[in-house]
Design a protein around this motif. Structure first.
Motif, PDB file in Angstrom:
ATOM      1  N   GLU A  70      54.851  22.225  61.165  1.00  0.00           N
ATOM      2  CA  GLU A  70      54.024  21.035  61.394  1.00  0.00           C
ATOM      3  C   GLU A  70      53.953  20.187  60.134  1.00  0.00           C
ATOM      4  OE1 GLU A  70      51.069  22.658  64.956  1.00  0.00           O
ATOM      5  OE2 GLU A  70      50.321  22.562  62.895  1.00  0.00           O
ATOM      6  N   GLY A  71      53.898  20.837  58.998  1.00  0.00           N
ATOM      7  CA  GLY A  71      53.877  20.122  57.717  1.00  0.00           C
ATOM      8  C   GLY A  71      55.164  19.353  57.463  1.00  0.00           C
ATOM      9  N   LEU A  72      56.253  19.840  58.068  1.00  0.00           N
ATOM     10  CA  LEU A  72      57.551  19.176  57.906  1.00  0.00           C
ATOM     11  C   LEU A  72      57.811  18.171  59.030  1.00  0.00           C
ATOM     12  CD1 LEU A  72      59.694  22.340  56.960  1.00  0.00           C
ATOM     13  CD2 LEU A  72      59.009  20.495  55.405  1.00  0.00           C
ATOM     14  N   GLY A  73      56.805  18.015  59.895  1.00  0.00           N
ATOM     15  CA  GLY A  73      56.974  17.120  61.034  1.00  0.00           C
ATOM     16  C   GLY A  73      57.843  17.704  62.127  1.00  0.00           C
ATOM     17  N   GLY A  74      57.985  19.007  62.138  1.00  0.00           N
ATOM     18  CA  GLY A  74      58.852  19.675  63.113  1.00  0.00           C
ATOM     19  C   GLY A  74      58.080  20.528  64.095  1.00  0.00           C
ATOM     20  N   SER A  75      58.779  21.506  64.674  1.00  0.00           N
ATOM     21  CA  SER A  75      58.144  22.342  65.697  1.00  0.00           C
ATOM     22  C   SER A  75      58.640  23.782  65.607  1.00  0.00           C
ATOM     23  CB  SER A  75      58.451  21.784  67.090  1.00  0.00           C
ATOM     24  OG  SER A  75      59.852  21.795  67.314  1.00  0.00           O
ATOM     25  N   LEU A  76      57.866  24.660  66.245  1.00  0.00           N
ATOM     26  CA  LEU A  76      58.193  26.091  66.243  1.00  0.00           C
ATOM     27  C   LEU A  76      58.251  26.608  67.675  1.00  0.00           C
ATOM     28  CD1 LEU A  76      58.407  28.875  64.668  1.00  0.00           C
ATOM     29  CD2 LEU A  76      55.959  29.067  65.093  1.00  0.00           C
ATOM     30  N   VAL A  77      59.261  27.439  67.940  1.00  0.00           N
ATOM     31  CA  VAL A  77      59.369  28.130  69.230  1.00  0.00           C
ATOM     32  C   VAL A  77      59.455  29.632  68.954  1.00  0.00           C
ATOM     33  CG1 VAL A  77      60.842  28.509  71.252  1.00  0.00           C
ATOM     34  CG2 VAL A  77      60.526  26.196  70.365  1.00  0.00           C
ATOM     35  N   VAL A  78      58.711  30.415  69.724  1.00  0.00           N
ATOM     36  CA  VAL A  78      58.793  31.882  69.635  1.00  0.00           C
ATOM     37  C   VAL A  78      59.410  32.372  70.931  1.00  0.00           C
ATOM     38  CG1 VAL A  78      57.500  34.038  69.402  1.00  0.00           C
ATOM     39  CG2 VAL A  78      56.749  31.992  68.167  1.00  0.00           C
ATOM     40  N   ARG A  79      60.462  33.193  70.839  1.00  0.00           N
ATOM     41  CA  ARG A  79      61.127  33.631  72.064  1.00  0.00           C
ATOM     42  C   ARG A  79      61.450  35.122  72.039  1.00  0.00           C
ATOM     43  NH1 ARG A  79      67.156  30.883  71.228  1.00  0.00           N
ATOM     44  NH2 ARG A  79      68.040  32.573  69.988  1.00  0.00           N
ATOM     45  N   SER A  80      61.693  35.654  73.225  1.00  0.00           N
ATOM     46  CA  SER A  80      62.158  37.043  73.413  1.00  0.00           C
ATOM     47  C   SER A  80      61.212  38.071  72.795  1.00  0.00           C
ATOM     48  CB  SER A  80      63.570  37.219  72.844  1.00  0.00           C
ATOM     49  OG  SER A  80      64.467  36.300  73.417  1.00  0.00           O
ATOM     50  N   VAL A  81      59.914  37.889  73.027  1.00  0.00           N
ATOM     51  CA  VAL A  81      58.939  38.867  72.540  1.00  0.00           C
ATOM     52  C   VAL A  81      58.936  40.063  73.489  1.00  0.00           C
ATOM     53  CG1 VAL A  81      56.506  39.303  72.026  1.00  0.00           C
ATOM     54  CG2 VAL A  81      57.509  37.062  71.535  1.00  0.00           C
ATOM     55  N   PRO A  82      59.208  41.275  72.984  1.00  0.00           N
ATOM     56  CA  PRO A  82      59.224  42.453  73.861  1.00  0.00           C
ATOM     57  C   PRO A  82      57.884  42.628  74.583  1.00  0.00           C
ATOM     58  CG  PRO A  82      60.202  42.987  71.737  1.00  0.00           C
ATOM     59  CD  PRO A  82      59.610  41.612  71.611  1.00  0.00           C
ATOM     60  N   GLN A  83      57.955  43.164  75.787  1.00  0.00           N
ATOM     61  CA  GLN A  83      56.769  43.325  76.628  1.00  0.00           C
ATOM     62  C   GLN A  83      55.636  44.060  75.903  1.00  0.00           C
ATOM     63  OE1 GLN A  83      56.945  41.847  79.660  1.00  0.00           O
ATOM     64  NE2 GLN A  83      54.755  42.204  79.869  1.00  0.00           N
ATOM     65  N   SER A  84      56.011  45.082  75.129  1.00  0.00           N
ATOM     66  CA  SER A  84      54.996  45.924  74.472  1.00  0.00           C
ATOM     67  C   SER A  84      54.189  45.151  73.433  1.00  0.00           C
ATOM     68  CB  SER A  84      55.672  47.123  73.817  1.00  0.00           C
ATOM     69  OG  SER A  84      56.617  46.697  72.854  1.00  0.00           O
ATOM     70  N   MET A  85      54.680  44.021  72.995  1.00  0.00           N
ATOM     71  CA  MET A  85      53.967  43.255  71.957  1.00  0.00           C
ATOM     72  C   MET A  85      53.234  42.047  72.518  1.00  0.00           C
ATOM     73  SD  MET A  85      57.059  43.601  69.297  1.00  0.00           S
ATOM     74  CE  MET A  85      57.910  45.172  69.487  1.00  0.00           C
ATOM     75  N   ARG A  86      53.350  41.842  73.813  1.00  0.00           N
ATOM     76  CA  ARG A  86      52.732  40.643  74.403  1.00  0.00           C
ATOM     77  C   ARG A  86      51.213  40.742  74.445  1.00  0.00           C
ATOM     78  NH1 ARG A  86      56.603  37.370  78.314  1.00  0.00           N
ATOM     79  NH2 ARG A  86      58.467  37.563  77.057  1.00  0.00           N
ATOM     80  N   ARG A  87      50.704  41.977  74.546  1.00  0.00           N
ATOM     81  CA  ARG A  87      49.244  42.131  74.558  1.00  0.00           C
ATOM     82  C   ARG A  87      48.652  41.721  73.212  1.00  0.00           C
ATOM     83  NH1 ARG A  87      45.452  46.651  74.865  1.00  0.00           N
ATOM     84  NH2 ARG A  87      47.109  48.167  74.676  1.00  0.00           N
TER      85      ARG A  87
END
Lengths: 97, 147
Positions: A70-87
């Protein structure tokens, strides 16, 4: 723990593998931030498909990278999070598509 | 109730020991035949508690962390993680989600994660004396308080 940086179109992709805790997060953070700042990409993708364990240090890693982008005027995407870590993500209020 | 089995570890508050701590407790808990999900919950909670000792209790020094894991006949596992660090002035405030004094890349979720992933979390702390966190989980699909 290992981070491999690569490019996908206009995005920098950090392929993270192994365990993310307070100890390993420091090295992951440095490698990603250095690569983003040197590469000049304004879109960052954190790929969690190779992550085998994560505590709230992983959440801190995500939130910190979001602030960076955000400081760089950009964006972040988080993908492929294993099921066990979603909680854990849910506890942090992070919604995974 | 006396535990059926108990182990105690004492180790320095070095971040490299976070992985050791959670793996050691998971190995000990394996004798109670926990599910994969229960073991993952346990490892996450232990990692949070030990990290708190390293990041907060011994912020400017390396001190000793004592970790005691005990298994009981009713399927209950307790893990007591204690330090002799700076202590917590306001435990209630420290347990609020997103509250942290640990720097910009700390999520402030340690206690929230412990409470979410364990059946019971107790925190005793005295400023200047240290903190003791007791994590409790019933393993093997047993219900809390079942006998």
């Amino acid at each position: 723990m290992q981070v491999t940086m690569r490019e996908e179109g206009d995005a920098a992709v950090a392929m993270i593998s192994g365990e993310i805790d307070h100890h390993t997060a420091q090295k992951i953070r440095t490698e990603i931030d250095d690569s983003v700042l040197e590469g000049g990409k304004t879109r960052l993708i954190l790929d969690f498909s190779g992550v085998t364990f994560m505590d709230s240090s992983g959440v801190g890693l995500i939130l910190g990278r979001r602030r960076l982008m955000e400081g760089l005027g950009g964006s972040l995407v988080v993908r492929s999070v294993p099921q066990s870590m979603r909680r854990l993500m849910a506890v942090a209020g992070i919604r995974i598509k | 109730m006396k535990p059926q089995n108990s182990v105690k570890f004492i180790f320095p508050s070095k971040s490299v020991n976070e992985a050791f701590a959670r793996s050691a407790v998971a190995s000990f808990a394996a004798q109670a035949d926990p599910s994969v999900a229960e073991l993952a919950d346990l490892k996450t909670a232990v990692s949070e508690a030990v990290t708190n000792c390293i990041v907060h209790a011994y912020r400017d020094e390396v001190g000793q962390i004592t970790m005691t894991a005990s298994l009981y006949a009713d399927g209950r596992l307790t893990v007591v993680i204690a330090d002799r660090g700076c202590g917590i002035e306001d435990v209630e405030q420290a347990m609020q989600p997103m509250y942290t004094t640990g720097g910009e890349d700390r999520a402030g979720l340690g206690f929230a994660v412990m409470e979410s992933f364990m059946d019971k979390v107790r925190v005793h702390s005295r400023v200047g004396k240290g903190t003791r966190v007791t994590l409790t989980k019933w393993l093997g699909g047993r219900e809390p308080f079942a006998t």
